[in-house]
Each structure stands twice: as structure tokens, then as C-alpha cells.
Enzyme design. Sequence first.
Site, PDB file in Angstrom:
ATOM      1  N   SER A 136       0.848  -1.186   0.000  1.00 21.79           N
ATOM      2  CA  SER A 136       0.000   0.000   0.000  1.00 21.79           C
ATOM      3  C   SER A 136       0.885   1.238   0.000  1.00 21.79           C
ATOM      4  CB  SER A 136      -0.891  -0.013   1.249  1.00 21.79           C
ATOM      5  OG  SER A 136      -1.659   1.165   1.325  1.00 21.79           O
ATOM      6  N   LYS A 162      -0.908  -0.823  -4.540  1.00 21.80           N
ATOM      7  CA  LYS A 162      -2.139  -0.111  -4.164  1.00 21.80           C
ATOM      8  C   LYS A 162      -1.771   1.346  -3.940  1.00 21.80           C
ATOM      9  CE  LYS A 162      -4.712   0.112   0.135  1.00 21.80           C
ATOM     10  NZ  LYS A 162      -5.385  -0.685   1.178  1.00 21.80           N
ATOM     11  N   LYS A 164      -2.804   5.101  -2.915  1.00 22.68           N
ATOM     12  CA  LYS A 164      -3.785   5.925  -2.208  1.00 22.68           C
ATOM     13  C   LYS A 164      -4.117   7.140  -3.071  1.00 22.68           C
ATOM     14  CE  LYS A 164      -3.985   3.865   1.920  1.00 22.68           C
ATOM     15  NZ  LYS A 164      -5.226   3.357   2.524  1.00 22.68           N
ATOM     16  N   ASP A 189      -6.967   3.222  -3.610  1.00 18.30           N
ATOM     17  CA  ASP A 189      -7.728   3.256  -2.351  1.00 18.30           C
ATOM     18  C   ASP A 189      -8.024   4.703  -1.991  1.00 18.30           C
ATOM     19  OD1 ASP A 189      -8.882   2.917   0.122  1.00 18.30           O
ATOM     20  OD2 ASP A 189      -7.147   1.966   1.077  1.00 18.30           O
ATOM     21  N   GLU A 214     -10.857   0.820  -4.045  1.00 17.76           N
ATOM     22  CA  GLU A 214     -11.217   0.507  -2.659  1.00 17.76           C
ATOM     23  C   GLU A 214     -11.896   1.691  -1.980  1.00 17.76           C
ATOM     24  OE1 GLU A 214      -7.791  -0.890  -0.515  1.00 17.76           O
ATOM     25  OE2 GLU A 214      -8.781  -0.835   1.427  1.00 17.76           O
ATOM     26  N   ASP A 239     -13.819  -1.574   2.254  1.00 19.18           N
ATOM     27  CA  ASP A 239     -12.944  -1.683   3.419  1.00 19.18           C
ATOM     28  C   ASP A 239     -13.750  -1.151   4.613  1.00 19.18           C
ATOM     29  OD1 ASP A 239     -11.108  -1.131   5.468  1.00 19.18           O
ATOM     30  OD2 ASP A 239      -9.606  -0.194   4.205  1.00 19.18           O
ATOM     31  N   LYS A 263     -10.110  -6.798   7.262  1.00 17.13           N
ATOM     32  CA  LYS A 263      -9.132  -6.439   8.289  1.00 17.13           C
ATOM     33  C   LYS A 263      -9.661  -7.081   9.558  1.00 17.13           C
ATOM     34  CE  LYS A 263      -7.607  -2.075   6.293  1.00 17.13           C
ATOM     35  NZ  LYS A 263      -7.737  -0.607   6.349  1.00 17.13           N
ATOM     36  N   GLY A 291      -4.440  -4.072   5.768  1.00 18.05           N
ATOM     37  CA  GLY A 291      -3.451  -3.828   6.816  1.00 18.05           C
ATOM     38  C   GLY A 291      -3.744  -2.538   7.550  1.00 18.05           C
TER      39      GLY A 291
HETATM   40  O1  OSB Z   1      -7.323   1.954   4.061  1.00 11.70           O
HETATM   41  O2  OSB Z   1      -6.229   0.166   3.934  1.00 11.70           O
HETATM   42  C1  OSB Z   1      -6.389   1.272   4.437  1.00 11.70           C
HETATM   43  C2  OSB Z   1      -3.476   2.087   6.773  1.00 11.70           C
HETATM   44  C3  OSB Z   1      -4.150   2.670   7.831  1.00 11.70           C
HETATM   45  C4  OSB Z   1      -5.518   2.816   7.763  1.00 11.70           C
HETATM   46  C5  OSB Z   1      -6.211   2.394   6.631  1.00 11.70           C
HETATM   47  C6  OSB Z   1      -5.553   1.796   5.573  1.00 11.70           C
HETATM   48  C7  OSB Z   1      -4.149   1.677   5.637  1.00 11.70           C
HETATM   49  C8  OSB Z   1      -3.358   1.124   4.544  1.00 11.70           C
HETATM   50  C9  OSB Z   1      -1.991   0.568   4.882  1.00 11.70           C
HETATM   51  O3  OSB Z   1      -3.691   1.126   3.391  1.00 11.70           O
HETATM   52  C10 OSB Z   1      -1.974  -0.908   4.860  1.00 11.70           C
HETATM   53  C11 OSB Z   1      -0.709  -1.456   5.461  1.00 11.70           C
HETATM   54  O4  OSB Z   1       0.303  -1.455   4.783  1.00 11.70           O
HETATM   55  O5  OSB Z   1      -0.736  -1.894   6.628  1.00 11.70           O
HETATM   56 MG    MG Z   2      -8.443   0.856   2.659  1.00  7.11          MG
END
Ligand code: OSB
Ligand code: MG
Length: 370
Positions: A136, A162, A164, A189, A214, A239, A263, A291
Site C-alpha cells: 500500500s 495499491k 492511495k 484506495d 477501494e 474496506d 481487516k 493492513g
Molecule cells: O485503508 O487500507 C487502508 C493504513 C491505515 C488505515 C487504513 C488503511 C491503511 C493502509 C496501509 O492502506 C496498509 C498497510 O500497509 O498496513
Molecule cells: Mg483501505
Amino acid sequence: MNIEKFVFRKMKLQLKAPFQTSFGTQTDREFILVEAHSGGQIGYGECVAMTEPIYNEETVKTCWHVMEDFLIPMLYRQETLEHPDQVSEVFAPIRRNNMAKAAIEGAVWDLYAKQQNQPLAKALGGTKSEIGVGVSIGIQESPEDLLKVVEGFIAEGYQRMKIKIKPGKDVEMIRAVRERFPDVPMMADANSAYTLNDVAVFKELDQFNLMMIEQPLAHDDIIDHAKLQAQIQTPICLDESIHSLEDARKAVELGSCKIINIKVGRVGGLTESNKIHDYCLSQNIPLWCGGMLESGVGRAHNIAITSLANFVMPGDTSGSSRYWHEDIIEPEVVVSAKGTIEIPATSGIGYQPVPSLLEKYTLEKKEIRR
Ligand code: OSB
Ligand code: MG
């Protein structure tokens, strides 16, 4: 299982680099480590709530409060605990607070697997010997910065990128990556940064062959997501909107998503994750494991649940070195050059927290005896 005491540790690790999402930027990670002690064995769980209530409503402080003042007393009032599946039944009268529930249940699951002398992945019904993983990538200043980061992670072997996104940092960023890497498996995402007024953005993103988008819309929505999905080609993955099997069922029935990110903390634990897994398998809804910037303990739990058959897409469980200069477990989580992580064959989570490192990063510690 006869748990004699729980130990809570409030811990803090510095991130290697700031991590930016549409809801904020993080430079370090506070979390609670939960230990369940029984007959010389220790089960470990990680509470994935963040310091501020900006991903969901829980925080490190609310979780500590709910665990110490409600959940642990409820568990101690229970005469016998035969199986970790009972934990979520015991916690059922408490509404939500899923990350608090999952942290304790996770420690109980690890303890149970250790007492059974089997890997947690096996205890959960997992069938794989390795899992494929992606990474991510937080919001970057410019397309050039993003390309550098993506290039590095591709070189490390990660199976999907992924990215953001947020309004103003979306189409341009995705286009840059797609032009430079025409074939890399990629997704975006949005962390709830858009509304149905932004349909044009998602129609434009349709041209980039994304595996999925996402959580584009509100964190508590499944209606508008169904309306959006009907208008775009790219599969929607939920999510934030999914907290339970019931949420998953309603979203799938409404057509709000074609893929779900599980999650463990967000859905209240491994037992609920298992139920969502079985339901989604029966509905042909592919899963992957999300994650929350976990330390090695949370990462180990993610690896275990990803060993279940319907986790068919690479998740966000990157290696320890993606975020940490030094993780708290031995061995650290390692991602191979083909983007895989081996499922440990030793009992429980299969990674040992290192006592000296636990002490080094513990800000506050409390023992709660039966
Ligand atoms: O939206 O998936 C998410 C981290 C913190 C809160 C939300 C998200 C995330 C990540 C990081 O995308 C995922 C990771 O590498 O742990
Ligand atoms: Mg997410």
C-alpha cells in the site's frame, strides 16, 4: 484454556517514512500489544486502532478502556473457555468496539494454537503454505515521486501496487503509473474521500485497468456504492463499510462491491473473519487481507488468516522492513523476490516477540490478573 492474566502494553514505533492517506498523515504508530498468559505460554494479539479516531471511531485509549473495564472482566466471569470461537460470543453484548475485541480474541487464538501445538494458520483452517502480497503506497507529492516509490516496490517483488488517492491526487497519479508500468497489477484506495458527485472521476479511472477501487465513498455507506458500481467497470472493494458478516451479506446482496478487504480488527476478530470468508466463498466474492500499519504481531495474524482458501488476491501484508527499521518479532516478516511470504510451520503465530524489544518500545504496561 485457563488464562491466568492478560498484559497490555502501549507501544510506539517510528515509521520509516510518513504515510499519507486521504484522512491524514502518520509519522509513527502507537498500538496496544495484548498478552494472554497460561501455564507458561503466552498468546499475543495486536490492537490496530490508531491514536486518533480518523479511520474508524476507535482509538488506542478507547480500546484500552473497553478492554480493561469491560471485555477482560467479561472473559474472566466465564467459567471455562474451550475454544477461541467462544470469545466473540462472550463479547456479543458489547456493541462495536471491534478493534478492542479483536485484540483480545487474537491473543486467545494464538494461545490456543500454541496449546494445540499447531500453527495459527492451521487452527483457523488455512490451506496454503505461502501467500502472495502487495504493498500500500501513501499519497505522494508528485507523479515523479510516486513513480520512484512504485519502481522500488516492483523491484522488491511485490505482486500488486495499491495507490492511495484523494480529490486532486487521483487520475493524474494513476495515469503516470499506468503509462510507465503498463502491466503491473494495480488498484486505488480512496479511503472514503469522494461522493456520487464524483462519478466522472471513477469513469475516467476505468481506462487504467485497475484490479479494483477501494472504498471510494462514505465510510458508512453501502447504498451509494451500489449506485456507483452500476455506473463503472472497475470492481469496487469495500474496506471501511464492512464490520461484520451481516455487513458483508448486505453489501453483496445490494451489489455495493465485487471484492471485500478483510481487516481482522475492523470486523472484530479472526472468528468473524472466518465467517465472512466462508460466506464470500459461497458467493464467489474474492477476498484479500488489508493492513493497519501493524507491527510484526499483527502482521503474523494477517499472514495466518490469509492462508484461508478464498484470500485469492494479494493483500497489504508487506514485510517488516516496509515500515520498520526494527520490528519487535524474531524472525521478521520477509517478502521473497516473487512477492510471497511463507506461512510459518511452528506453533501459534510462528514469530516470537523479542522481550528486550518489547521493553524498548513499551510506553505503558499493565497486568490484569484473573
Ligand atoms: O485503508 O487500507 C487502508 C493504513 C491505515 C488505515 C487504513 C488503511 C491503511 C493502509 C496501509 O492502506 C496498509 C498497510 O500497509 O498496513
Ligand atoms: Mg483501505
